[in-house]
Each structure stands twice: as C-alpha cells, then as structure tokens.
Design a protein around this motif. Structure first.
Motif, PDB file in Angstrom:
ATOM      1  N   ALA A  14       0.850  -1.182   0.000  1.00 19.02           N
ATOM      2  CA  ALA A  14       0.000   0.000   0.000  1.00 19.02           C
ATOM      3  C   ALA A  14       0.893   1.242   0.000  1.00 19.02           C
ATOM      4  O   ALA A  14       1.926   1.274   0.661  1.00 19.02           O
ATOM      5  CB  ALA A  14      -0.899   0.002   1.231  1.00 19.02           C
ATOM      6  N   ARG A  15       0.505   2.226  -0.755  1.00 23.06           N
ATOM      7  CA  ARG A  15       1.230   3.504  -0.775  1.00 23.06           C
ATOM      8  C   ARG A  15       0.452   4.455   0.139  1.00 23.06           C
ATOM      9  O   ARG A  15      -0.712   4.763  -0.124  1.00 23.06           O
ATOM     10  CB  ARG A  15       1.304   4.032  -2.198  1.00 23.06           C
ATOM     11  N   ARG A  30       5.495  11.894   5.275  1.00 26.07           N
ATOM     12  CA  ARG A  30       6.238  10.914   4.487  1.00 26.07           C
ATOM     13  C   ARG A  30       5.289  10.128   3.600  1.00 26.07           C
ATOM     14  O   ARG A  30       4.137   9.920   3.950  1.00 26.07           O
ATOM     15  CB  ARG A  30       6.974   9.931   5.396  1.00 26.07           C
ATOM     16  N   VAL A  31       5.815   9.696   2.486  1.00 26.03           N
ATOM     17  CA  VAL A  31       5.116   8.737   1.645  1.00 26.03           C
ATOM     18  C   VAL A  31       5.867   7.427   1.801  1.00 26.03           C
ATOM     19  O   VAL A  31       7.088   7.383   1.629  1.00 26.03           O
ATOM     20  CB  VAL A  31       5.083   9.186   0.170  1.00 26.03           C
ATOM     21  N   ILE A  32       5.120   6.390   2.176  1.00 28.04           N
ATOM     22  CA  ILE A  32       5.737   5.079   2.391  1.00 28.04           C
ATOM     23  C   ILE A  32       5.021   4.029   1.544  1.00 28.04           C
ATOM     24  O   ILE A  32       3.841   4.166   1.238  1.00 28.04           O
ATOM     25  CB  ILE A  32       5.739   4.662   3.879  1.00 28.04           C
ATOM     26  N   CYS A  50      10.522   4.211   2.589  1.00 30.46           N
ATOM     27  CA  CYS A  50      10.219   5.620   2.834  1.00 30.46           C
ATOM     28  C   CYS A  50      10.815   6.446   1.694  1.00 30.46           C
ATOM     29  O   CYS A  50      12.030   6.427   1.491  1.00 30.46           O
ATOM     30  CB  CYS A  50      10.818   6.048   4.174  1.00 30.46           C
ATOM     31  N   THR A  51       9.969   7.170   0.962  1.00 31.40           N
ATOM     32  CA  THR A  51      10.470   7.967  -0.155  1.00 31.40           C
ATOM     33  C   THR A  51      11.256   9.187   0.321  1.00 31.40           C
ATOM     34  O   THR A  51      12.147   9.645  -0.387  1.00 31.40           O
ATOM     35  CB  THR A  51       9.326   8.408  -1.090  1.00 31.40           C
ATOM     36  N   LEU A  52      10.962   9.697   1.503  1.00 28.35           N
ATOM     37  CA  LEU A  52      11.710  10.841   2.041  1.00 28.35           C
ATOM     38  C   LEU A  52      13.158  10.457   2.335  1.00 28.35           C
ATOM     39  O   LEU A  52      14.090  11.195   2.018  1.00 28.35           O
ATOM     40  CB  LEU A  52      11.038  11.382   3.307  1.00 28.35           C
ATOM     41  N   ARG A  53      13.354   9.304   2.943  1.00 26.48           N
ATOM     42  CA  ARG A  53      14.698   8.844   3.328  1.00 26.48           C
ATOM     43  C   ARG A  53      15.330   7.935   2.275  1.00 26.48           C
ATOM     44  O   ARG A  53      16.462   7.515   2.418  1.00 26.48           O
ATOM     45  CB  ARG A  53      14.646   8.113   4.675  1.00 26.48           C
ATOM     46  N   ASN A  54      14.540   7.595   1.231  1.00 25.91           N
ATOM     47  CA  ASN A  54      15.007   6.746   0.138  1.00 25.91           C
ATOM     48  C   ASN A  54      15.591   5.421   0.653  1.00 25.91           C
ATOM     49  O   ASN A  54      16.674   5.005   0.254  1.00 25.91           O
ATOM     50  CB  ASN A  54      16.022   7.474  -0.748  1.00 25.91           C
TER      51      ASN A  54
END
Length: 86
Positions: A14-15, A30-32, A50-54
């Motif tokens: 799930a996004r 954050r988008v996870i 986590c897209t923020l922390r890649n």
C-alpha cells in the motif's frame, strides 16, 4: 521464547501518506510503500520503503498521527484494522 507475528508472508504494497512523529518529537510528512507489518505486542510496526529517506524503515503505528491511502484518498483512522483487512 515467543516468536513475533510477522505478516511478511503477505505483501501489502500500500502507498500511504503519513504524518509521523520521530523519537525526538519531530513531525514529518512521508510517503511510504508498505512491505509487511508486525501487529504483535502493544505497539504495532510497519516495515516500509520511505520515499523521504530513500530507504527501508520501521514505523511504530503509535507514532503515526494521520494516514491516507494514496490509491483511494481514504483517511485511515484505525491503521492496524485497515492493515489486517489487506
């Protein structure tokens, strides 16, 4: 010795957009992309990219202040229940 209940055998994928409070009290949006969840114990944990922390991170559910399913726009108020339904 007790084995924690991991849902790693079920790919949730799930996004989610979350408002997360880290251990220092900092609030970040954050988008996870969820991978698995551990709902054992008093505090469930989501394992996600986590897209923020890649990178892959663990998120304690109690530290998520809001959560939106990005595919539907649905505001998720009961995260453990929602994850269980997936």
């Amino acid at each position: 010795m007790s084995t924690p209940l991991y849902r790693s055998d079920i790919r949730i994928n799930a996004r989610l957009k979350i408002l997360f409070i880290d251990r220092n009290g900092n609030e970040t949006e954050r988008v996870i992309v969820t991978q698995s969840v551990d709902l054992s114990g008093r505090d469930g944990t989501i394992y996600a990219f986590c897209t923020l922390r890649n990178g892959y991170r663990e998120f304690r559910i109690s530290q998520i202040k809001s959560c939106i399913d990005m595919s539907t726009g649905e505001m998720i108020s009961d995260i453990p229940n929602w994850l269980n339904s997936k």
